[in-house]
Design a protein around this motif. Sequence first.
Motif, PDB file in Angstrom:
ATOM      1  N   ARG A  95      36.171  23.787  39.568  1.00  0.00           N
ATOM      2  CA  ARG A  95      36.313  23.950  37.908  1.00  0.00           C
ATOM      3  C   ARG A  95      36.122  23.297  37.095  1.00  0.00           C
ATOM      4  O   ARG A  95      37.140  22.267  36.486  1.00  0.00           O
ATOM      5  N   LYS A  96      35.361  22.710  36.414  1.00  0.00           N
ATOM      6  CA  LYS A  96      34.928  21.744  35.179  1.00  0.00           C
ATOM      7  C   LYS A  96      36.296  22.358  34.427  1.00  0.00           C
ATOM      8  O   LYS A  96      37.053  20.994  33.842  1.00  0.00           O
ATOM      9  N   ARG A  97      36.834  23.294  33.640  1.00  0.00           N
ATOM     10  CA  ARG A  97      38.006  23.455  33.066  1.00  0.00           C
ATOM     11  C   ARG A  97      39.061  23.622  33.660  1.00  0.00           C
ATOM     12  O   ARG A  97      39.930  22.360  32.808  1.00  0.00           O
ATOM     13  N   ASN A  98      39.183  23.051  35.252  1.00  0.00           N
ATOM     14  CA  ASN A  98      40.833  23.182  36.031  1.00  0.00           C
ATOM     15  C   ASN A  98      40.567  21.180  36.024  1.00  0.00           C
ATOM     16  O   ASN A  98      41.516  20.721  35.737  1.00  0.00           O
ATOM     17  N   SER A  99      39.240  20.552  36.250  1.00  0.00           N
ATOM     18  CA  SER A  99      39.306  18.948  36.155  1.00  0.00           C
ATOM     19  C   SER A  99      39.206  18.488  35.274  1.00  0.00           C
ATOM     20  O   SER A  99      40.896  17.572  34.601  1.00  0.00           O
ATOM     21  N   LEU A 100      39.609  18.880  33.494  1.00  0.00           N
ATOM     22  CA  LEU A 100      39.309  18.736  31.768  1.00  0.00           C
ATOM     23  C   LEU A 100      40.566  18.668  31.998  1.00  0.00           C
ATOM     24  O   LEU A 100      41.496  17.946  31.470  1.00  0.00           O
ATOM     25  N   ARG A 101      41.761  19.671  32.122  1.00  0.00           N
ATOM     26  CA  ARG A 101      43.026  20.307  32.442  1.00  0.00           C
ATOM     27  C   ARG A 101      43.741  19.385  33.156  1.00  0.00           C
ATOM     28  O   ARG A 101      45.091  18.451  31.911  1.00  0.00           O
ATOM     29  N   ILE A 102      43.405  18.430  34.552  1.00  0.00           N
ATOM     30  CA  ILE A 102      44.277  17.843  34.724  1.00  0.00           C
ATOM     31  C   ILE A 102      43.962  16.613  34.676  1.00  0.00           C
ATOM     32  O   ILE A 102      45.417  16.320  34.048  1.00  0.00           O
ATOM     33  N   LYS A 103      43.197  16.064  34.394  1.00  0.00           N
ATOM     34  CA  LYS A 103      42.687  14.731  33.395  1.00  0.00           C
ATOM     35  C   LYS A 103      43.694  14.236  31.580  1.00  0.00           C
ATOM     36  O   LYS A 103      44.253  13.956  31.926  1.00  0.00           O
ATOM     37  N   ARG A 104      43.377  15.385  31.439  1.00  0.00           N
ATOM     38  CA  ARG A 104      44.232  15.960  30.077  1.00  0.00           C
ATOM     39  C   ARG A 104      45.815  15.250  30.912  1.00  0.00           C
ATOM     40  O   ARG A 104      46.739  14.636  29.782  1.00  0.00           O
ATOM     41  N   ARG A 105      46.226  16.540  31.143  1.00  0.00           N
ATOM     42  CA  ARG A 105      48.425  16.027  31.888  1.00  0.00           C
ATOM     43  C   ARG A 105      48.654  15.193  32.115  1.00  0.00           C
ATOM     44  O   ARG A 105      49.130  14.261  31.815  1.00  0.00           O
ATOM     45  N   ILE A 106      47.306  14.070  33.391  1.00  0.00           N
ATOM     46  CA  ILE A 106      48.169  13.634  33.880  1.00  0.00           C
ATOM     47  C   ILE A 106      47.487  11.997  32.993  1.00  0.00           C
ATOM     48  O   ILE A 106      48.732  11.434  32.658  1.00  0.00           O
ATOM     49  N   LYS A 107      47.275  12.131  31.659  1.00  0.00           N
ATOM     50  CA  LYS A 107      46.610  11.400  30.742  1.00  0.00           C
ATOM     51  C   LYS A 107      48.174  11.249  30.284  1.00  0.00           C
ATOM     52  O   LYS A 107      48.916   9.989  29.516  1.00  0.00           O
ATOM     53  N   LYS A 108      48.901  12.225  29.716  1.00  0.00           N
ATOM     54  CA  LYS A 108      49.758  13.178  28.819  1.00  0.00           C
ATOM     55  C   LYS A 108      51.280  11.892  29.604  1.00  0.00           C
ATOM     56  O   LYS A 108      51.942  11.380  29.176  1.00  0.00           O
ATOM     57  N   ILE A 109      51.270  12.522  31.003  1.00  0.00           N
ATOM     58  CA  ILE A 109      52.063  11.894  31.578  1.00  0.00           C
ATOM     59  C   ILE A 109      52.287  10.700  31.791  1.00  0.00           C
ATOM     60  O   ILE A 109      53.768   9.825  32.298  1.00  0.00           O
ATOM     61  N   TYR A 110      51.244  10.055  31.612  1.00  0.00           N
ATOM     62  CA  TYR A 110      51.083   8.057  31.738  1.00  0.00           C
ATOM     63  C   TYR A 110      51.826   7.828  30.751  1.00  0.00           C
ATOM     64  O   TYR A 110      52.339   6.569  30.435  1.00  0.00           O
ATOM     65  N   MET A 111      52.268   8.673  29.521  1.00  0.00           N
ATOM     66  CA  MET A 111      52.371   8.168  28.322  1.00  0.00           C
ATOM     67  C   MET A 111      53.636   8.073  28.111  1.00  0.00           C
ATOM     68  O   MET A 111      54.128   7.272  27.049  1.00  0.00           O
ATOM     69  N   LYS A 112      54.112   8.747  28.502  1.00  0.00           N
ATOM     70  CA  LYS A 112      56.031   8.671  29.134  1.00  0.00           C
ATOM     71  C   LYS A 112      56.257   7.365  29.640  1.00  0.00           C
ATOM     72  O   LYS A 112      55.262   6.930  30.430  1.00  0.00           O
ATOM     73  N   ASP A 113      57.619   7.736  28.930  1.00  0.00           N
ATOM     74  CA  ASP A 113      58.070   6.239  29.659  1.00  0.00           C
ATOM     75  C   ASP A 113      58.899   6.425  31.759  1.00  0.00           C
ATOM     76  O   ASP A 113      59.209   5.201  32.347  1.00  0.00           O
TER      77      ASP A 113
END
Length: 348
Positions: free
Chosen positions: A278-296
Amino acid sequence: MKRIGNIYEKICDINNIKLAIIEASKGKRSQTRVSHILKDIDFFANKIQEILLSKNYIPSQYIKKSIVDSSSGKQREICKPKFFPDQIIHWALILQIKNIIMRGMYFYNCGSIPNRGSSFCQKAMEGWIRKDVFGTKHCLKMDISKFYPSINNELLKQSFRRIIKDKDCLCLIDSIINSHNGLPIGNYTSQWFANYFLQSVDHFIKEDLKIRYYVRYIDDMVLLDSNKKKLRKARRRISDELKLIGLNVKSNWQIFSINKRPIDFLGLKFYRAYTTLRKRNSLRIKRRIKKIYMKDFLNYRDACATISYWGWIKRTNSYNFYIKNFKPYVSICLARKVVSNYGKRKNI
C-alpha cells in the motif's frame, strides 16, 4: 455442538500455570517485573494456583494509554494488564480453551490465530483471484466500526455458555470480560474472545449466503464472488446479522470489480497478476529506513524494524522498491546479527 466440561482443574494444573508464565514472558524477559518471577517460577506458579483454587481472582486495574496506529493512523486506547497475576492467568485460561474455540472456527478467519497471520491470509487471497478469475470478478470489502469496544459483554458471556459447561471456568471468563466495557485492546484473551464472538457471522456468510470466497482478518472482511447483485444483498444481510449482536458496519464499505481496481487489504494491494505494498506503507518504510541509515549504529529496535520491513517486501512484487529504497541503506544480515546477539545477551 457438544459443550465441554472439566476445564478448570486443567487451568489450575501447576504445569499449565508454569507454561503460561513462560509463554506470557516471551519478549519481556529483560523487564524486572518479569525476570524476578522467572527466577522463582515454582513459587509464583504456586501463588497463581492458590488464587485460582480459592476462586477469588479479581482482575487488576488496567494501565491505560492512547497510541496512534502507525499503519492506519487511528488513535487507540491500550489497556495494559499487570503481568502478575493477570497476564499469567489469561494465558493459563487460553491454553486450555483455545482448542475448544477453534473447533467451530472458520478456516479463513485470520489474525491473532496461530499459523493464520497476514501471510496465510495473503496466500489465500492471491490463490483465489489468480486461479478463479470468473469466480472472483467482484469484491465486497467492509469492516466493523469500533469492533473491540463495541462487543457486548453479556452476549459474549452467553456465547461461551454454548460451548463450555464448566461453571468455574465460565466464572473466570466472566470476571475477565466484566473487567472492561467491551474488550480491552491489550489483553491476550481479547483477540481470542473477539474472534470467537464473530464465529456465527462467519458461518452465516459461508453457509447461509453461500459466498464463494470469504476471508476475515480481525474485523476486516473481504467477500469475492462472480455476482455483483449477490454481494449487494450479502452486504445488507451481514449488516443486519451484525446488528443482532450489537455491531455496526462502517459506512465506507465498497463493492467493485477486481479487473478495474486492486483490493486494498492487509496493508497490501492485490492485483490479478501481482501484489504490491500500500502506498502509505511503502512511504512509511522508506522514511524509517532513511532515519535508520542516518544513525551511527544499528540498535536492536531498528534491527527488528528492518527485518519486519524486509518480510513485507519479499512477500510482495516490490523488487524495484527494494533496490531503490532499501538495499542501499540497510543490511538484512547485519540486522539479523544484531537481533541474534541481543537475544543471546538477554536470553530471550
